[in-house]
Design an enzyme around this catalytic site. Structure first.
Site, PDB file in Angstrom:
ATOM      1  NE  ARG A 514     -30.502  44.629  26.713  1.00 50.89           N
ATOM      2  CZ  ARG A 514     -31.346  43.906  25.973  1.00 50.89           C
ATOM      3  NH1 ARG A 514     -32.597  44.254  25.839  1.00 50.89           N
ATOM      4  NH2 ARG A 514     -30.918  42.813  25.364  1.00 50.89           N
ATOM      5  CG  ASP A 598     -29.655  29.750  16.343  1.00 51.87           C
ATOM      6  OD1 ASP A 598     -30.381  29.489  15.373  1.00 51.87           O
ATOM      7  OD2 ASP A 598     -30.015  29.593  17.533  1.00 51.87           O
ATOM      8  CG  HIS A 693     -37.520  42.664  17.099  1.00 51.37           C
ATOM      9  ND1 HIS A 693     -37.512  42.068  15.868  1.00 51.37           N
ATOM     10  CD2 HIS A 693     -36.320  42.414  17.652  1.00 51.37           C
ATOM     11  CE1 HIS A 693     -36.336  41.491  15.668  1.00 51.37           C
ATOM     12  NE2 HIS A 693     -35.595  41.684  16.739  1.00 51.37           N
TER      13      HIS A 693
HETATM   14  N1  GLN Z   1     -32.234  30.033  18.866  1.00 49.50           N
HETATM   15  C1  GLN Z   1     -32.163  31.379  19.365  1.00 49.50           C
HETATM   16  C2  GLN Z   1     -33.490  31.788  19.939  1.00 49.50           C
HETATM   17  O1  GLN Z   1     -34.493  31.325  19.468  1.00 49.50           O
HETATM   18  C3  GLN Z   1     -31.771  32.344  18.264  1.00 49.50           C
HETATM   19  C4  GLN Z   1     -31.616  33.757  18.757  1.00 49.50           C
HETATM   20  C5  GLN Z   1     -31.055  34.740  17.752  1.00 49.50           C
HETATM   21  O2  GLN Z   1     -31.055  34.526  16.579  1.00 49.50           O
HETATM   22  N2  GLN Z   1     -30.574  35.862  18.186  1.00 49.50           N
HETATM   23  O3  GLN Z   1     -33.568  32.592  20.855  1.00 49.50           O
END
Ligand code: GLN
Ligand code: ZN
Length: 752
Positions: A514, A598, A693
């Site tokens: 990645r 976020d 995940h």
């Molecule tokens: N709002 C983003 C999402 O739902 C948050 C992603 C993250 O926290 N990495 O994808």
């Protein structure tokens, strides 16, 4: 006399050749031998590049099929039992089982845990060590690569991850203190250096980045002896001890300088103490002068002056840290505007910069290159592209009226509870919904000009409406629009902000195959026009339920970009904070009543040394508040964080003063919440009730149990119910299934 050392070169390939080969190999499209051939070519190319750039100490064993810590696990024979290793030389099957997990008939095991490498965006695999751990030299990789280089005509300096860093980054099973294994692991290190000495290596580089952290006195007291033991076994080989990412604390510096290692490498880009140590040091040094973690051209004259002022003897010069964290080669770059391109330097150019410094000091050559460099540096300093006085003036206005909400959380909560009248355990999601192939294809076609804007927007509108209907029918209380218009949570904003630019070639390895291509922040940041209002407003018009607006916070944007180095990061973050503030204000004006900002990267931005935490946390919290505090009491601010260990920073999390925070908790089975409980976290919390995940759909009962567990730790009136993170990597069927069970679990608990 000056020599140039490469203390580590990128390995993924200038055109990501290794990434492609690895992925083909994992899919079974190419054979192991093909993969080895690609790797061999890349290594040769790297050695050639280093040689052509005038590097005296060319590196080997900086190549890896996945990760250098995993390589060390193999080298030391520290493969955990569950991988059923046969005790022979670790083969690629076992290697990739540790890296990625395995689901074959013979071996059904998850991967090793992965975590961030110091404060970079590179991830390493975490060694697992038990009290009974034994070690045994179990890989020939470093020696084979050394010989391979020799045969190709390159005398290299192999790089080995040092014992202290290896042990201290490992996870001790059952809380076992891994440093206790030092005596057991040292004999293997001695064997390694002995072997290199037999092979005729002139130099060996031992990487000990852990030495820049705050270390227990118990560990500090072992440093000198550890280094001496390694040096003692190295015969005629010279040892270069590499420390990087920060400066050394005084106590560590003393141990290192008093040891017998031949050269100590110091990072002179970060931290300030290392510069002091350089003055009148009687240890031979390797000066990390060129920033190995950023993309800016080095001011060469400044570095030359530094050397002339401080060094009288022989010295080595190098990049501050391994160039693993730099993109490959600026010559391949096709997207960055030419005006900005002349300010940049990628891995290959960084070696050339070192060569200019060397040439000028050793023999007065390279005057023309030096003049060109000075012109480029001057051009950047004085460029109109960078400086925007309106933005600079705005950050001078920061005060409480900008960072504080109008009322306290308690008062806001009363107002918000009234107007939103949500049920107990309100349900929501973190923002993104599955980015299925059709979404990615439509975006790619639009970017290539094969799909016109109207059709693309129509496509996104349909996706958004469909996603809203799905959430309504599942019964989710607070709805999101799904983020289908976004490629990436930072890039999407960066592309719309002033002061950002993007590369075509600026990839750096994140983990395994990645890579990420961070945006470059080159100038003062501002928001010329609304960025997300169009989609949030559209979504809100489609439903009677509340739609939550979705933004990425200033610290996450900062953390996942290459940041300008000509002003403190704090100022850049504040500028981004204001840009997001403008967006928040516009969302509110357009009828959006809940806004999520976020900040998944807030925790990882924490400095490596504790003494620097307070300052970082204070300005980063303020930046979040700059972006959030513009709203009325009636508007609810959410934030989201994932992969976070909050224990150390819970007071700063509380200081963000978000009305609601959603966090990743399901993998730790709500353990994280005890931190919130102990601290008496005052605002609302949405502990993630399922892991996004993995495609696995948990049962309704599992989620119910987690919510119940959370309710014992936090007052149920302040609990939200949501998944751990965004759903963009998931498929639709499992998403609908999981969210339905999540909503039903919440409903069940509402009536009980
Ligand atoms: N709002 C983003 C999402 O739902 C948050 C992603 C993250 O926290 N990495 O994808
Ligand atoms: Zn997340």
């Amino acid at each position: 006399m000056i020599q140039v050392a490469s203390i580590g070169y990128p390995r993924i390939g200038p055109k990501r050749e290794l990434k492609k080969a690895l992925e083909q190999f994992w899919k079974g499209e190419i054979q192991e031998q093909d993969l080895h051939n690609v790797a061999k070519n890349l290594r040769k190319q790297n050695w050639q590049t280093q040689k052509s750039a005038g590097v005296d100490l060319i590196s080997s064993n900086d190549f890896s099929f996945y990760d250098q810590v995993l390589d060390a696990i193999c080298l030391l024979g520290a493969v955990p039992k569950r991988y059923k290793w046969d005790g022979q030389e670790v083969n690629l099957t076992t290697y990739f089982a540790m890296a990625r997990g395995s689901q074959t008939a013979d071996l059904d095991v998850p991967a090793l845990e992965m975590t961030k490498w110091f404060d970079t965006n590179y991830h390493y695999l975490v060694p697992e060590l038990s009290a009974e751990q034994t070690f045994k030299l179990s890989s020939n990789k470093p020696f084979e690569e050394y010989e391979e280089a020799k045969q190709a005509g390159f005398d290299t300096k192999p790089i080995i991850l040092g014992p202290l860093t290896f042990l201290l980054l490992a996870k001790g099973i059952d809380g076992f203190n891994t440093i206790n294994l030092l005596d057991k692991i040292l004999p293997i290190y001695k064997q390694i250096v002995e072997k290199f000495s037999q092979l005729g290596a002139e130099w060996i580089q031992i990487d000990e980045p852990i030495l820049v952290k705050d270390l227990d006195s118990n560990v500090v007291s072992k440093i000198k002896d550890t280094l001496n033991q390694i040096k003692g076994a190295a015969g005629n080989c010279k040892i270069l001890l590499a420390t990087y990412f920060e400066d050394l604390n005084e106590d560590v510096k003393n141990q290192v300088f008093e040891s017998n290692v031949d050269v100590v490498h110091l990072d002179l880009v970060r931290g300030s103490k290392n510069k002091e140590y350089v003055k009148n040091s009687n240890k031979k040094l390797s000066l990390g002068l060129v920033d190995g973690r950023n993309v800016w051209k080095t001011n060469l004259q400044e570095k030359i002056n530094f050397i002339k002022d401080n060094i009288s003897n022989d010295v080595i010069i190098a990049s501050s840290c391994p160039l693993l964290h730099s993109p490959y080669d600026l010559e391949l770059e096709q997207k960055v505007p030419v005006e900005i391109k002349r300010w940049l330097s990628f891995a290959k150019q960084k070696l050339l910069e070192l060569n200019v410094i060397k040439g000028f000091i050793n023999e007065g050559s390279h005057q023309e290159a030096l003049d060109n460099n000075a012109a480029d540096i001057h051009d950047r300093e004085t460029s109109k592209l960078i400086h925007d006085n309106a933005v600079k003036d705005r950050i001078k206005t920061i005060n409480k009226s900008i960072t504080e909400r109008k009322s306290s959380y308690v008062d806001r909560a009363k107002i918000q509870k009234n107007i939103f009248s949500l049920p107990k355990y309100p349900t929501t999601t973190i923002g993104s919904f599955p980015q299925t192939t059709d979404v990615r294809q439509a975006r790619a076609k639009f970017k290539r000009g094969e799909l016109d804007e109207t059709s693309y927007e129509k496509f996104l509108e349909e996706k958004t409406i469909d996603t809203i209907r799905k959430q309504e029918s599942i019964g989710i209380d607070v709805i999101v629009h799904g983020e289908f218009e976004r490629n990436d949570m930072v890039e999407y904003f960066g592309e719309q902000l002033k002061g950002f630019t993007f590369t075509s070639s600026g990839f750096v390895q994140s983990y395994g195959s990645r890579c990420v291509k961070p945006p470059i922040i080159f100038g003062n940041v501002s928001r010329p026009k609304p960025m997300t209002v169009r989609w949030s407003k559209f979504a809100q018009e489609q439903t009677k339920q509340i739609v939550k607006g979705m933004l990425t916070g200033p610290i996450t944007i900062l953390q996942w970009s290459f940041v300008r180095d000509d002003q403190p990061r704090k100022f850049t973050a504040q500028e981004i904070g204001f840009a997001i503030r403008d967006e928040v204000e516009d969302l509110e004006k357009n009828g959006i009543r809940m806004i999520q900002i976020d900040e998944p990267a807030l925790r990882e931005g924490l400095p490596l040394k504790k003494k620097d935490w307070k300052d970082y946390l204070s300005w980063s919290v303020d930046c979040f508040k700059i972006s959030a505090a513009v709203v009325k009491d009636e508007t609810q601010i959410h934030t989201h964080m994932c992969y976070a260990e909050f224990e150390d920073i819970i007071d700063s999390i509380a200081a963000l003063d978000a009305d609601v925070i959603s966090i990743e908790t399901s993998r730790s089975r709500m353990e994280l919440l005890t931190t919130f409980e102990k601290f008496k976290y005052p605002n609302e919390v949405g502990p993630g009730v399922y892991d996004i995940h993995s495609p696995r759909v948990p049962s309704q009962d599992e989620m119910k149990i987690l919510i119940e567990k959370a309710s014992k730790l936090i007052d149920p009136s302040r609990i939200w119910v949501n998944p751990d993170c965004g759903l963009k990597t998931r498929g639709w069927p499992e998403t609908i299934d999981a969210l339905t069970k999540m909503v039903n679990a919440a409903k069940e608990l509402r009536v009980s």
